[in-house]
Design a protein around this motif. Structure first.
Motif, PDB file in Angstrom:
ATOM      1  N   PHE A   1      62.863  27.656  64.901  1.00 16.31           N
ATOM      2  CA  PHE A   1      63.629  28.961  63.161  1.00 16.31           C
ATOM      3  C   PHE A   1      62.788  28.918  62.338  1.00 16.31           C
ATOM      4  O   PHE A   1      62.917  27.739  61.913  1.00 16.31           O
ATOM      5  CB  PHE A   1      64.749  28.612  63.504  1.00 16.31           C
ATOM      6  CG  PHE A   1      65.397  30.610  63.262  1.00 16.31           C
ATOM      7  CD1 PHE A   1      65.463  31.395  63.739  1.00 16.31           C
ATOM      8  CD2 PHE A   1      65.969  30.504  61.671  1.00 16.31           C
ATOM      9  CE1 PHE A   1      65.420  32.361  63.231  1.00 16.31           C
ATOM     10  CE2 PHE A   1      66.171  31.831  61.565  1.00 16.31           C
ATOM     11  CZ  PHE A   1      67.150  32.703  61.861  1.00 16.31           C
ATOM     12  N   HIS A   2      62.023  30.152  61.855  1.00 14.62           N
ATOM     13  CA  HIS A   2      61.199  29.291  60.717  1.00 14.62           C
ATOM     14  C   HIS A   2      62.376  28.934  59.178  1.00 14.62           C
ATOM     15  O   HIS A   2      62.962  29.434  59.061  1.00 14.62           O
ATOM     16  CB  HIS A   2      60.389  30.777  60.702  1.00 14.62           C
ATOM     17  CG  HIS A   2      59.179  30.417  59.753  1.00 14.62           C
ATOM     18  ND1 HIS A   2      59.123  30.278  57.795  1.00 14.62           N
ATOM     19  CD2 HIS A   2      57.926  29.819  59.823  1.00 14.62           C
ATOM     20  CE1 HIS A   2      57.464  29.462  57.352  1.00 14.62           C
ATOM     21  NE2 HIS A   2      57.149  29.147  58.852  1.00 14.62           N
TER      22      HIS A   2
ATOM     23  N   TYR B   1      69.182  31.273  57.958  1.00 11.32           N
ATOM     24  CA  TYR B   1      69.053  29.430  59.230  1.00 11.32           C
ATOM     25  C   TYR B   1      69.647  28.937  59.179  1.00 11.32           C
ATOM     26  O   TYR B   1      69.229  28.531  60.560  1.00 11.32           O
ATOM     27  CB  TYR B   1      67.980  28.592  57.771  1.00 11.32           C
ATOM     28  CG  TYR B   1      67.519  27.485  58.277  1.00 11.32           C
ATOM     29  CD1 TYR B   1      66.123  27.848  58.834  1.00 11.32           C
ATOM     30  CD2 TYR B   1      67.908  26.154  58.462  1.00 11.32           C
ATOM     31  CE1 TYR B   1      65.632  26.811  59.829  1.00 11.32           C
ATOM     32  CE2 TYR B   1      66.892  25.009  59.085  1.00 11.32           C
ATOM     33  CZ  TYR B   1      66.090  25.753  59.872  1.00 11.32           C
ATOM     34  OH  TYR B   1      65.498  24.338  59.991  1.00 11.32           O
ATOM     35  N   ILE B   2      70.581  28.191  59.319  1.00 16.05           N
ATOM     36  CA  ILE B   2      71.538  27.704  60.096  1.00 16.05           C
ATOM     37  C   ILE B   2      71.502  27.931  61.527  1.00 16.05           C
ATOM     38  O   ILE B   2      71.634  27.407  62.101  1.00 16.05           O
ATOM     39  CB  ILE B   2      73.061  26.915  59.293  1.00 16.05           C
ATOM     40  CG1 ILE B   2      72.443  26.014  58.241  1.00 16.05           C
ATOM     41  CG2 ILE B   2      73.859  26.155  60.010  1.00 16.05           C
ATOM     42  CD1 ILE B   2      73.484  25.631  57.771  1.00 16.05           C
ATOM     43  N   VAL B   3      72.311  29.414  60.841  1.00 16.67           N
ATOM     44  CA  VAL B   3      72.798  29.954  62.836  1.00 16.67           C
ATOM     45  C   VAL B   3      71.275  30.410  63.201  1.00 16.67           C
ATOM     46  O   VAL B   3      71.349  29.516  64.142  1.00 16.67           O
ATOM     47  CB  VAL B   3      73.292  31.625  62.163  1.00 16.67           C
ATOM     48  CG1 VAL B   3      73.716  32.356  63.499  1.00 16.67           C
ATOM     49  CG2 VAL B   3      74.748  31.200  61.648  1.00 16.67           C
ATOM     50  N   GLY B   4      70.070  30.706  62.626  1.00 16.61           N
ATOM     51  CA  GLY B   4      68.651  30.803  63.174  1.00 16.61           C
ATOM     52  C   GLY B   4      68.395  29.762  64.870  1.00 16.61           C
ATOM     53  O   GLY B   4      68.422  29.202  65.470  1.00 16.61           O
ATOM     54  N   ARG B   5      68.699  28.741  63.327  1.00 17.60           N
ATOM     55  CA  ARG B   5      68.090  27.193  63.715  1.00 17.60           C
ATOM     56  C   ARG B   5      68.769  26.404  64.751  1.00 17.60           C
ATOM     57  O   ARG B   5      68.337  26.076  65.526  1.00 17.60           O
ATOM     58  CB  ARG B   5      68.389  26.003  62.344  1.00 17.60           C
ATOM     59  CG  ARG B   5      67.479  24.906  62.955  1.00 17.60           C
ATOM     60  CD  ARG B   5      69.067  23.628  62.355  1.00 17.60           C
ATOM     61  NE  ARG B   5      68.091  22.414  62.633  1.00 17.60           N
ATOM     62  CZ  ARG B   5      68.707  21.879  63.198  1.00 17.60           C
ATOM     63  NH1 ARG B   5      70.146  21.611  64.391  1.00 17.60           N
ATOM     64  NH2 ARG B   5      68.646  20.074  63.381  1.00 17.60           N
ATOM     65  N   SER B   6      70.578  26.638  64.731  1.00 15.94           N
ATOM     66  CA  SER B   6      71.647  26.275  66.075  1.00 15.94           C
ATOM     67  C   SER B   6      71.249  27.159  67.573  1.00 15.94           C
ATOM     68  O   SER B   6      71.402  26.208  68.424  1.00 15.94           O
ATOM     69  CB  SER B   6      72.831  26.716  64.978  1.00 15.94           C
ATOM     70  OG  SER B   6      72.628  26.135  63.734  1.00 15.94           O
ATOM     71  N   ILE B   7      70.942  28.443  67.046  1.00 21.00           N
ATOM     72  CA  ILE B   7      70.992  29.085  68.708  1.00 21.00           C
ATOM     73  C   ILE B   7      69.210  28.843  69.131  1.00 21.00           C
ATOM     74  O   ILE B   7      69.602  28.521  69.825  1.00 21.00           O
ATOM     75  CB  ILE B   7      70.681  30.799  67.853  1.00 21.00           C
ATOM     76  CG1 ILE B   7      71.920  31.189  67.711  1.00 21.00           C
ATOM     77  CG2 ILE B   7      69.665  31.795  69.290  1.00 21.00           C
ATOM     78  CD1 ILE B   7      71.897  32.385  66.972  1.00 21.00           C
ATOM     79  N   ILE B   8      68.087  27.921  68.617  1.00 17.54           N
ATOM     80  CA  ILE B   8      66.899  27.513  68.638  1.00 17.54           C
ATOM     81  C   ILE B   8      67.167  26.627  69.266  1.00 17.54           C
ATOM     82  O   ILE B   8      66.652  26.432  70.565  1.00 17.54           O
ATOM     83  CB  ILE B   8      65.511  27.771  68.075  1.00 17.54           C
ATOM     84  CG1 ILE B   8      65.802  29.342  66.965  1.00 17.54           C
ATOM     85  CG2 ILE B   8      64.431  27.587  68.422  1.00 17.54           C
ATOM     86  CD1 ILE B   8      65.285  30.373  68.437  1.00 17.54           C
ATOM     87  N   VAL B   9      68.107  25.860  68.890  1.00 22.41           N
ATOM     88  CA  VAL B   9      67.972  24.146  69.017  1.00 22.41           C
ATOM     89  C   VAL B   9      68.737  24.364  70.292  1.00 22.41           C
ATOM     90  O   VAL B   9      68.854  23.451  71.958  1.00 22.41           O
ATOM     91  CB  VAL B   9      69.037  23.205  67.999  1.00 22.41           C
ATOM     92  CG1 VAL B   9      69.029  21.982  68.908  1.00 22.41           C
ATOM     93  CG2 VAL B   9      67.609  22.993  66.973  1.00 22.41           C
TER      94      VAL B   9
ATOM     95  N   PRO C   1      75.572  22.385  63.363  1.00 20.94           N
ATOM     96  CA  PRO C   1      75.806  23.137  61.574  1.00 20.94           C
ATOM     97  C   PRO C   1      76.743  24.439  61.896  1.00 20.94           C
ATOM     98  O   PRO C   1      77.086  24.386  60.942  1.00 20.94           O
ATOM     99  CB  PRO C   1      74.001  23.103  62.062  1.00 20.94           C
ATOM    100  CG  PRO C   1      73.596  22.423  62.955  1.00 20.94           C
ATOM    101  CD  PRO C   1      74.917  21.625  64.248  1.00 20.94           C
ATOM    102  N   ILE C   2      76.296  25.042  63.067  1.00 17.37           N
ATOM    103  CA  ILE C   2      77.320  26.688  63.179  1.00 17.37           C
ATOM    104  C   ILE C   2      78.580  26.218  62.594  1.00 17.37           C
ATOM    105  O   ILE C   2      79.469  26.836  61.853  1.00 17.37           O
ATOM    106  CB  ILE C   2      77.529  26.823  63.964  1.00 17.37           C
ATOM    107  CG1 ILE C   2      76.021  27.453  64.401  1.00 17.37           C
ATOM    108  CG2 ILE C   2      78.597  28.451  64.233  1.00 17.37           C
ATOM    109  CD1 ILE C   2      75.624  28.605  65.155  1.00 17.37           C
ATOM    110  N   TRP C   3      79.159  25.090  63.508  1.00 15.93           N
ATOM    111  CA  TRP C   3      80.621  24.808  63.129  1.00 15.93           C
ATOM    112  C   TRP C   3      81.123  24.392  61.549  1.00 15.93           C
ATOM    113  O   TRP C   3      82.302  24.322  61.297  1.00 15.93           O
ATOM    114  CB  TRP C   3      81.304  23.606  64.150  1.00 15.93           C
ATOM    115  CG  TRP C   3      81.739  24.130  65.501  1.00 15.93           C
ATOM    116  CD1 TRP C   3      81.066  24.576  66.590  1.00 15.93           C
ATOM    117  CD2 TRP C   3      82.532  25.266  65.803  1.00 15.93           C
ATOM    118  NE1 TRP C   3      81.318  25.381  67.599  1.00 15.93           N
ATOM    119  CE2 TRP C   3      82.067  26.056  67.216  1.00 15.93           C
ATOM    120  CE3 TRP C   3      83.853  25.908  64.898  1.00 15.93           C
ATOM    121  CZ2 TRP C   3      82.853  26.785  67.850  1.00 15.93           C
ATOM    122  CZ3 TRP C   3      84.452  27.069  65.651  1.00 15.93           C
ATOM    123  CH2 TRP C   3      83.893  27.359  67.384  1.00 15.93           C
TER     124      TRP C   3
END
Length: 138
Positions: free
Chosen positions: A75-76, A87-95, A106-108
């Motif tokens: 996630f960019h 960013y945190i939500v997008g990054r967490s979904i990709i990972v 990170p989402i929690w």
């Protein structure tokens, strides 16, 4: 993830003493800006800008680390300019898609920080509005 807590801690130390001044020919009661524009207020404002900049920097460094670790199309980091939460939500979904059973911490943590911030802000704002109302009633 925990950077917004810096602003919350400073917010707890901002305790303005509201005063009313009377303006104009009709003596309109108005809050005196000098009563709430304290050094802690400006420190709170500065910390908000620093937290924003720090979030963008940390998102950039995280993006680079994810690329080095072999995550295809992470996630960019530029989404953090919109909001660190995005960013945190997008990054967490990709990972989480790349490595099952991972990446959702990170989402929690974000949810915990948001809930804590909402509670602290609600309590503090209730006290401040109560102070303002009592100032006008005098």
């Amino acid at each position: 993830m925990f950077l917004p807590l810096v602003s919350i801690v400073l917010f707890l130390f901002w305790n303005p003493t509201f005063r009313v001044i009377y303006i104009g020919p009709r003596s309109t009661p108005t809050l005196d800006p000098a009563s709430w524009l304290s050094p802690v207020y400006f420190l709170l404002l500065l910390s908000s800008f620093l937290v924003y900049g720090g979030s963008v920097l940390l998102a950039f460094l995280d993006y680079q680390k994810l690329e080095r670790d072999g995550v295809v199309r992470p996630f960019h980091w530029a989404w953090s300019f919109l909001n660190a939460t995005v960013y945190i939500v997008g990054r967490s979904i990709i990972v989480h898609k790349v490595a099952k059973n991972r990446g959702l911490v990170p989402i929690w943590v974000l949810i915990g920080v948001v809930v804590l911030s909402a509670i602290v802000t609600s309590v503090k704002m209730t006290a401040m509005f109560s102070s303002i109302i009592s100032t006008y009633q005098q």
